[in-house]
Design a protein around this motif. Structure first.
Motif, mmCIF file in Angstrom:
data_model
loop_
_atom_site.group_PDB
_atom_site.id
_atom_site.type_symbol
_atom_site.label_atom_id
_atom_site.label_comp_id
_atom_site.label_asym_id
_atom_site.label_seq_id
_atom_site.Cartn_x
_atom_site.Cartn_y
_atom_site.Cartn_z
ATOM 1 N N LEU A 1 0.852 -1.190 0.000
ATOM 2 C CA LEU A 1 0.000 0.000 0.000
ATOM 3 C C LEU A 1 0.887 1.238 0.000
ATOM 4 N N LYS A 2 0.618 2.170 -0.951
ATOM 5 C CA LYS A 2 1.343 3.435 -0.980
ATOM 6 C C LYS A 2 0.341 4.523 -0.628
ATOM 7 N N TYR A 3 0.752 5.373 0.309
ATOM 8 C CA TYR A 3 -0.141 6.442 0.783
ATOM 9 C C TYR A 3 0.600 7.747 0.574
ATOM 10 N N TYR A 4 -0.020 8.681 -0.156
ATOM 11 C CA TYR A 4 0.647 9.914 -0.580
ATOM 12 C C TYR A 4 0.284 11.055 0.370
ATOM 13 N N VAL A 5 1.303 11.630 0.978
ATOM 14 C CA VAL A 5 1.072 12.692 1.983
ATOM 15 C C VAL A 5 1.737 13.972 1.481
ATOM 16 N N LEU A 6 0.914 15.032 1.404
ATOM 17 C CA LEU A 6 1.433 16.349 1.022
ATOM 18 C C LEU A 6 1.611 17.153 2.309
ATOM 19 N N LEU A 7 2.834 17.562 2.554
ATOM 20 C CA LEU A 7 3.156 18.263 3.802
ATOM 21 C C LEU A 7 3.183 19.759 3.518
ATOM 22 N N HIS A 8 2.400 20.522 4.248
ATOM 23 C CA HIS A 8 2.290 21.966 3.988
ATOM 24 C C HIS A 8 2.710 22.742 5.225
ATOM 25 N N SER B 1 3.210 28.349 8.023
ATOM 26 C CA SER B 1 3.826 29.646 8.320
ATOM 27 C C SER B 1 4.499 30.256 7.093
ATOM 28 N N THR B 2 4.954 29.406 6.129
ATOM 29 C CA THR B 2 5.684 29.979 4.980
ATOM 30 C C THR B 2 5.025 29.658 3.639
ATOM 31 N N GLY B 3 4.323 28.540 3.570
ATOM 32 C CA GLY B 3 3.785 28.116 2.275
ATOM 33 C C GLY B 3 2.499 28.838 1.897
ATOM 34 N N GLU B 4 2.123 28.675 0.605
ATOM 35 C CA GLU B 4 0.871 29.252 0.118
ATOM 36 C C GLU B 4 -0.217 28.203 0.244
ATOM 37 N N GLU B 5 -1.182 28.500 1.006
ATOM 38 C CA GLU B 5 -2.240 27.517 1.301
ATOM 39 C C GLU B 5 -3.048 27.202 0.035
ATOM 40 N N GLN B 6 -3.240 28.201 -0.809
ATOM 41 C CA GLN B 6 -4.050 28.000 -2.015
ATOM 42 C C GLN B 6 -3.372 27.003 -2.959
ATOM 43 N N ARG B 7 -2.068 27.153 -3.083
ATOM 44 C CA ARG B 7 -1.326 26.241 -3.951
ATOM 45 C C ARG B 7 -1.400 24.824 -3.392
ATOM 46 N N ASN C 1 3.427 23.364 11.314
ATOM 47 C CA ASN C 1 4.224 24.583 11.566
ATOM 48 C C ASN C 1 3.366 25.842 11.526
ATOM 49 N N SER C 2 2.188 25.761 12.185
ATOM 50 C CA SER C 2 1.318 26.942 12.201
ATOM 51 C C SER C 2 1.652 27.877 13.351
ATOM 52 N N ARG C 3 2.593 27.492 14.168
ATOM 53 C CA ARG C 3 2.923 28.338 15.345
ATOM 54 C C ARG C 3 3.990 29.345 14.956
ATOM 55 N N ALA D 1 1.705 24.118 16.838
ATOM 56 C CA ALA D 1 0.692 24.535 17.801
ATOM 57 C C ALA D 1 -0.149 23.323 18.176
ATOM 58 N N LEU D 2 -1.022 23.499 19.135
ATOM 59 C CA LEU D 2 -1.881 22.390 19.556
ATOM 60 C C LEU D 2 -2.784 21.937 18.409
ATOM 61 N N THR D 3 -3.149 22.876 17.539
ATOM 62 C CA THR D 3 -3.975 22.492 16.378
ATOM 63 C C THR D 3 -3.196 21.562 15.463
ATOM 64 N N ASP D 4 -1.870 21.790 15.375
ATOM 65 C CA ASP D 4 -1.030 20.901 14.575
ATOM 66 C C ASP D 4 -1.016 19.496 15.167
ATOM 67 N N HIS D 5 -0.972 19.407 16.507
ATOM 68 C CA HIS D 5 -1.013 18.094 17.161
ATOM 69 C C HIS D 5 -2.283 17.353 16.755
ATOM 70 N N ASP D 6 -3.383 18.103 16.774
ATOM 71 C CA ASP D 6 -4.668 17.472 16.422
ATOM 72 C C ASP D 6 -4.673 17.043 14.953
ATOM 73 N N ARG D 7 -4.042 17.864 14.110
ATOM 74 C CA ARG D 7 -4.012 17.529 12.683
ATOM 75 C C ARG D 7 -3.228 16.230 12.454
ATOM 76 N N ILE D 8 -2.094 16.102 13.151
ATOM 77 C CA ILE D 8 -1.279 14.890 12.974
ATOM 78 C C ILE D 8 -2.073 13.676 13.462
ATOM 79 N N ARG D 9 -2.738 13.860 14.603
ATOM 80 C CA ARG D 9 -3.531 12.749 15.150
ATOM 81 C C ARG D 9 -4.626 12.345 14.156
ATOM 82 N N GLN D 10 -5.248 13.383 13.561
ATOM 83 C CA GLN D 10 -6.319 13.128 12.579
ATOM 84 C C GLN D 10 -5.767 12.431 11.331
#
Length: 1427
Positions: A190-197, A200-206, A229-231, A334-343
């Motif tokens: 199984l290959k699972y593709y993860v896009l890491l954004h 703090s620096t990247g463009e969210e729209q892109r 890296n939203s903190r 940030a704590l929201t990032d922790h939740d995102r990783i958990r999700q």
């Protein structure tokens, strides 16, 4: 086994989890590195699902997965090195130590209360790390990757292209032959593709647009957009964000392989023992031989490993831990990032991983069914297999060694195993068990033993984990698997995993005994660390049993400690030994205790826990060791070495307490004053007191009484309240409740009793006393500051040190240590300080003492010695006076080590010159006494007190008045003599002396004698010689005579009023003469002066000397009398004018006439009757001295007897006076001195000895002796119990006393011639003399009518008649003599007794009382002749 944080089910589930690989682009790795984390590390804390997961089994039944955990790891393309794994496990165990201040678990088992750590976190860390670091193998799929995450950053130019590259890379790694590692579960991973954004620096729209493209390309379930890296980093620093990564990163795993690539594999054999720490080679050799035959002896390094490299390697983990804990993780999250990783993990598992596993299981199930041609479901197939007839399993010994057999990947047996492992990973244990069981049979049939063992292992675990426990845990499966792995496959890693799993399962079922046996079985020589950990867990099994096996626990703890030590885990080794010590301590297993203490000491020293090391070695030495001498010597040297290191750490700290040698504090003796001088030629020093004398309670009481006596005399009969008896030597028996007094500049000697408990000699060097001093000026009442002993304080108290003091093996020896106080104040002796060392090679062989031949200063020390101290703590006597003291245990003070240093006092030394050791009884000998003042201040008031004052004299005041005769000088006579006129032989030569001249009757105690010092003062440094006359005691035998010399200083001191010096003279006396004397009234009334009082004295002298003493004969040279009232007048001996000589056993009788003196009452009259040509002046020294002393001792003896009746004397005073007057008539106060010479032959020389005996005559007619007769003991009679009653004083005098009131005497011619032819009546004139013996007026009645009544008297004496008045009444004044003229009438010749008149007497003022007949002692015979 010890308690674990996780339950056994949680432990096994977490040990086997689905593995997911992570392949990241460089840009994605850079994003995660902003948080000091790799991608795999970033997601690790969130890899456990928080909710239940559902999936369906091949039968389409719903299956619930709880608490599922996945593992995400970076792809590493080379397998881990075994050396690196060993290094990792070593580090994991070494950093995991018991928490500081952790409360230990107290287990009570029988007599034991053990403090044992309930948990063993190092074992759990080791187990977790071991299971995680197991390399993947081909015979099982549990460690194979199920899926792979491809991670790309949204900031890359072309993320989709990057995904493609990563996908190709993964495919190449999995399917290319150049990569054999890692292992993959199935070809279609199984290959699972993860896009890491990066928010703090990247463009969210892109990022969103790229993600949309991904979803179209890979499907919504195959990709994910992870925003991190939203903190903002410059936000308030006080905001606290939790760090969930630290606990994972500290457990360093094998996945961080890079740090180990250059690591050189180190053989365990080389790392077993790397501790030398500066112990020199000689000691190392001796230590390594200590337990040659002991199975637990620590090994020494055998390889040529450079220890610095090893130490660098072993610190790598600590360094990484420091770096991990020092740098913050997730700083940009940030704590929201922790939740995102958990999700993200939840989404991946729910949508990607589990559907993929479910699909794979179905495919495998379908393949197996189609290949085997079996029924639709594997369940039904397994049922048939189980229900059908079972093929008997062959034993392992029968099977061939086919562990090398390999199956191709597509083999149906491996497909079953693959399906079983997948089911196991997703907690479908029932299906897993069925598959494992099937695979096991297939493998056994093919004799593929490695595969079979793996299937057996997992079948057993699956059976245990099945919910509801449909079948019991098949422990025999595990047994077979372990045996196969170990013996056939030679794979200890897999065998160890089996043991870890099985032991945990058995423990959960409380089968501790089986678990312990399993753990012990896997201990082997190939891994010390594993063996140590398993032995420790086995020990915990023994202690956790229903009936704890304490000794087995301790024994296995020792084994574990030994293996920890070999593995280089010194702290764990020390902990194991310490826990085991609790069991062995104090149970009498001294050799085991010694071994444990020795090892604890060694390990503590290696870990630089020097205090613990010293304490452990101390225990080895102070317990009664049963070790051989060589072993004890090695222990001692090791102890000294460790101690030296410990003291070097704090050179300025307080001196440490040393354990050797033992000190018997209560046997400590303290002596005040200088040592006694030995005798010099004829000079013999006073014995005084020394430390060589044994304590005698009786004699010490006598000395105390003598001192009290002299102090009482000085203080006019009273003892001062502050009086403190002088004690020169203080010991356990003396009274130590008061502070002893010492004199400035006089040494204080402390005798300390040392005992060496070891079988090897101990050498103490520079041994001295430890003290504390507080200067005080007792005259000024001003205190100084307290000084501890130091180098600068020698001006206060000088300390003498013993350079070398050797105590042989098991010897008790005393050391005498001196202090010299130079100031007044309070001194406290605290203890001893010394260097403790051992003697090189001093082990006695064949019972020969090695110290023989070693002279002081010649001891060869082995260079190891430590300086320390031991305190002298003396417990006082138990108090037992009050009720409270009797009911509780209280001890009084013992102040023998706390003397008060007083001002300067005089110091007297006494020497005796020509002092004899043997004397005859009564012998007089002249000696000299020398008194020397050796101090710097004058002394005065010199007195001597003794219980035997009659033994010696310094001469009376008249001593100088009497000149010595020339012949006395020639004969070296002790007496003052004058040549006598030959005409005066046998008649008395008179002289007189006052008793006051000889110190008698002055009111003082006769035992206290003033020493006649010139000017009564002895100046500093001066000496005086005085003559001293000695008289041998009257009783034969050995006599100890105590002299106490008392003296004072001219200045009066507040603390010390006087000083004393003791001397004990030992005199052996042998028998000489025995003298008996009787006095009776003479019938002749008139003496030369016409006075009517005279007496006859009979003296009986017997030579009772035995010939052994060499005495040839005794000569009686003079008999003297001393009395206030009587004197000897002349000798009435019949023999000629020669000396009275007495050979052995001869007896002589002497008779003397005594008359009353007319001189004053005060002085004594001395009358000498000389038998030779020289008169000994009996009224001069020494004759009179000994007479007066014997008189006072005689008076004391009779006074003590009469004193008991004092209370009864108060009855009728007047009555008593009357009785006393009558009694006095029969008393006579006459003392006789018999002077003699003895001729002794000694060494063919003739010596002349001289002496004197005294007899005190008190009563007329009563025999007196020269020394009291021994009372013969009456025969034993029946005991009578009665109440003692006061015997009343006799109211009437005895007839004997009354008969002495009036003395009668008849004067008449002895024969009378009468011619009866011329005149028939013969008249003879008779004079009756009446003498009043008393001082009172007496009425006398004479009755002449008395006739003899007895016929016998008539026959012997004829009858006659008194003519004239038949009755007379007279009154006689005191001492009056009255003459009465009578006439006797005879009618024929014959012998007649004229003593018929009866005389009655009474005192004037009494009526008829006391009237009695006055009897005459002798018949008055008259012969009537006819002419």
């Amino acid at each position: 086994m010890a308690q674990c944080v996780q339950s056994v089910q949680e432990f096994i589930q977490d040990s086997f989890v689905p593995l997911v690989a992570a392949l990241c682009s460089e840009e994605a790795e850079r994003l995660t590195r902003r948080n000091n984390l790799s991608f795999a590390e970033l997601v690790r804390p969130f890899c456990r699902l928080t909710s239940e997961v559902h999936m369906r089994d091949p039968n389409n039944q719903l299956h619930i997965i709880k608490n599922l955990k996945i593992a995400v790891n970076n792809i590493i393309t080379h397998p881990p090195q075994p050396g690196a794994i060993r290094k990792l496990l070593h580090d994991v165990v070494s950093v995991s130590q018991p928490a500081e201040g952790l409360v230990a678990n107290v287990i009570t088992a029988g007599d034991y209360d053990l403090n044992i750590s309930a948990t063993t976190p190092w074992f759990e860390s080791y187990r977790e790390c071991f299971l995680q670091s197991m390399p993947a193998s081909d015979h099982e799929f549990l460690n194979h990757y199920v899926a792979c995450m491809l991670v790309v950053s949204s900031s890359e130019p072309d993320p989709v292209e990057q995904f493609l590259k990563l996908s190709q890379e993964q495919h190449r790694i999995q399917h290319s032959s150049e990569y054999s590692y890692p292992k993959w579960f199935i070809p279609n991973t199984l290959k699972y593709y993860v896009l890491l954004h990066d928010v703090s620096t990247g463009e969210e729209q892109r990022a969103d647009s790229i993600y949309e493209e991904m979803k179209q390309r890979y499907g919504t379930q195959g990709c994910y957009l992870l925003k991190i890296n939203s903190r903002v980093s410059n936000r308030g620093a006080d905001e606290q964000i939790p760090d969930p990564w630290s606990q994972y990163l500290q457990k360093n795993t094998i996945q961080n392989q890079d740090s180990y690539e250059d690591y050189t594999v180190v053989s365990n054999k080389n790392t077993d023992h790397l501790i030398s720490d500066g112990i020199d080679s000689e000691i190392k050799d001796s230590l390594s031989n200590n337990f040659k035959t002991h199975p637990l002896q620590l090994d020494h390094p055998s390889g040529s490993l450079d220890s610095t490299d090893y130490m660098k390697a072993s610190t790598s983990l600590q360094d990484s831990k420091k770096s991990n804990s020092g740098t913050p993780h997730g700083a940009c999250l940030a704590l929201t990032d922790h939740d995102r990783i958990r999700q993200f993990i939840q989404e991946f598992t729910f949508r990607g991983l589990l559907p993929h596993i479910e699909k794979t299981i179905r495919q495998l199930n379908d393949q197996l069914i189609s290949r085997k041609g079996l029924s639709r479901s594997l369940f039904s197939a397994t049922k048939k297999w189980f229900s059908g007839s079972k093929v008997p399993e062959k034993s392992i010994n029968e099977l061939k060694n086919t562990s090398g057999l390999l199956y191709p990947p597509e083999a149906p047996e491996l497909q079953i195993r693959k399906m079983a492992d997948l089911c196991f990973l997703v907690q479908h244990y029932e299906l897993a068990y069925s598959c494992y069981h099937t695979a096991k049979k297939d493998f056994l049939n093919d004799q593929a033993m490695l595969y079979a063992a793996g299937a057996l292992e997992m079948a057993a675990v699956s059976a245990f984990l099945q919910p509801g426990a449909p079948r019991p845990y098949p422990a025999h499966y595990m047994e077979t698997a372990i045996q196969t792995y170990r013996d056939i496959c030679k794979n200890m890693v897999l065998a160890e995993r089996c043991v870890l799993l099985s032991a945990e399962i058995l423990k959960s079922q409380s089968k501790y005994s089986e678990a312990a046996a399993l753990l012990i079985r896997l201990t082997s020589e190939d891994s010390d660390l594993r063996s140590a950990l398993l032995l420790e867990q086995a020990a915990h099994c023994f202690i956790n049993m229903k009936s704890p096996m304490v000794r087995k626990f301790a024994f296995h703890m020792i084994l574990a400690g030994h293996r920890f030590s070999k593995a280089g885990q010194k702290k764990h080794a020390l902990r194991c030994y310490c826990q085991a010590m609790q069991v062995y301590k104090g149970k009498g297993w001294s050799l085991a205790e010694d071994h444990i203490n020795f090892t604890i000491g060694r390990q503590s020293f290696t870990l630089r826990q020097l205090d613990n090391a010293v304490s452990a070695f101390r225990h080895i030495l102070i317990n009664d060791s049963k070790q051989p001498p060589a072993q004890q010597g090695a222990f001692l040297r090791e102890y000294l070495y460790v101690y030296k290191n410990a003291t070097q750490l704090s050179p300025d700290g307080p001196l440490p307490q040393l354990p050797l040698p033992y000190i018997n504090s209560s046997a400590t003796r303290v002596f005040f004053g200088h040592d006694r001088r030995p005798a010099e030629g004829e000079k013999q020093a006073a014995t005084h007191v020394s430390l060589d004398q044994e304590y005698d309670s009786e004699s010490s009481q006598q000395w105390k009484e003598l001192e009290e006596q002299v102090v009482s005399v000085i203080n006019k009969g009273t003892i001062p309240s502050n009086f403190q008896p002088t004690q020169f030597c203080l010991n356990r028996y003396s009274d130590n409740s008061k502070f002893p007094l010492a004199v400035i500049e006089e040494p204080i000697t402390v005798e300390v009793s040392f005992r060496n408990p070891l079988k090897v000699p101990l050498l103490l060097t520079d041994l001295s006393l430890l003290w504390k001093f507080q200067p005080k000026d007792f005259s000024a009442k001003q205190d100084g500051e307290t000084k501890e002993q130091g180098t600068c304080d020698e001006d206060m108290v000088g300390t003498e040190a013993i350079a070398e003091f050797l105590i042989n093996s098991e010897e008790t020896k005393v050391a005498r240590l001196k202090l010299f106080p130079h100031q007044t104040g309070e001194l406290h002796i605290l203890g001893v300080v010394y260097n403790l060392g051992s003697v090189q090679g001093a082990v006695s062989l064949d019972g020969i003492d090695p110290s023989v031949g070693l002279q002081t200063g010649k001891f060869v020390s082995n260079g190891l010695s430590v300086r320390g101290r031991q305190d002298l703590e003396i417990q006082g006597p138990r108090l037992n006076n009050t009720k409270e003291e009797k009911t509780s245990i209280k001890y009084g003070p013992d102040r023998r080590l706390d003397p008060i240093i007083t001002e300067e006092m005089p110091l007297l030394e006494v020497f005796f010159i020509n002092f004899p050791t043997g004397l005859l009884c009564g012998e007089i000998r002249k000696a000299y006494v020398e008194f020397v003042n050796v101090s710097k201040c004058p002394l005065t008031a010199l007195k001597v007190v003794s219980k035997h004052p009659e033994f010696f004299t310094f001469g009376g005041n008249t001593a100088v008045l009497t000149p010595l005769s020339p012949s006395a000088s020639e004969n070296c006579s002790a007496y003052k003599t004058v040549v006598t006129d030959p005409t005066s032989v046998r008649t008395a030569l008179l002289s007189s002396a006052s008793s006051a001249d000889f110190g008698v009757g002055t009111g003082g105690s006769p035992e206290v004698i003033q020493v006649p010092l010139p000017d009564a003062v002895l100046l500093p440094g001066a000496s005086v010689q005085l003559p001293m006359w000695l008289r041998g005691p009257d009783e034969e035998g050995v006599h100890e005579i105590n002299f106490l010399f008392y003296y004072e200083s001219i200045k009066k001191h507040s603390k010390m009023c006087h000083r004393v010096l003791r001397h004990t003279a030992v005199i052996c006396t042998s028998r000489s003469l025995h003298i008996r004397a009787t006095v009776c009234r003479s019938n002749a009334l008139g003496d030369e002066e016409g006075r009517g009082d005279n007496m006859l004295l009979f003296v009986d002298v017997e030579n009772i000397n035995t010939s052994e003493t060499g005495v040839k004969e005794f000569h009686i040279v003079q008999v003297s009398s001393n009395s206030k009232h009587w004197k000897l007048q002349k000798s009435v001996n019949i023999s000629g004018d020669k000396d009275t000589k007495l050979a052995s056993r001869e007896r002589a009788k002497l008779c003397f006439k005594a008359v009353r003196c007319k001189n004053s009452e005060e002085n004594y009259t001395f009358a000498d009757i000389v038998f030779g040509n020289e008169q000994i002046i009996s009224s001069a020294s020494p004759c009179a001295d000994f007479f007066f002393q014997s008189l006072s001792s005689e008076f004391k003896r009779t006074h003590v007897q009469s004193h008991t009746h004092a209370s009864q004397r108060a009855v009728k005073q007047s009555f008593d006076e009357t009785v006393r007057l009558i009694q006095r008539c029969s008393e006579v106060d006459l003392n006789i001195v018999v002077l003699w010479k003895a001729y002794v032959v000694e060494d063919s020389k003739q010596l002349i000895l001289e002496g004197q005996h005294h007899v005190a005559l008190n009563t007329v007619g009563k025999e007196a002796f020269s020394f009291p007769q021994k009372q013969e003991l009456p025969e034993t009679v029946l005991l009578k119990f009665f109440r003692p009653e006061n015997t009343p004083v006799p109211a009437r005098p005895t007839p004997e006393q009354l008969s002495n009131l009036i003395k009668t005497s008849l004067h008449y011619p002895e024969s009378f011639n009468h011619s009866f032819h011329q005149k028939s009546l013969c008249l003879v004139p008779v004079t009756l003399l009446l003498s009043n013996c008393s001082q009172a007026v007496v009425d006398v009645m004479i009755d002449l009518r008395h006739k003899p009544t007895s016929s016998e008297a008539l026959e012997i004496h004829g009858s006659f008649t008194w003519l004239g008045q038949t009755q007379y009444k007279l009154q006689l004044k005191g001492q009056e003599v009255y003459s009465l003229q009578l006439k006797a009438c005879f009618v024929h010749t014959g012998v007649y007794n004229l003593g018929t008149p009866r005389v009655f007497a009474k005192l004037v003022d009494q009526v008829t009382l006391f009237e009695t007949s006055q009897q005459n002692s002798m018949p008055a015979l008259i012969i009537i002749n006819n002419i």
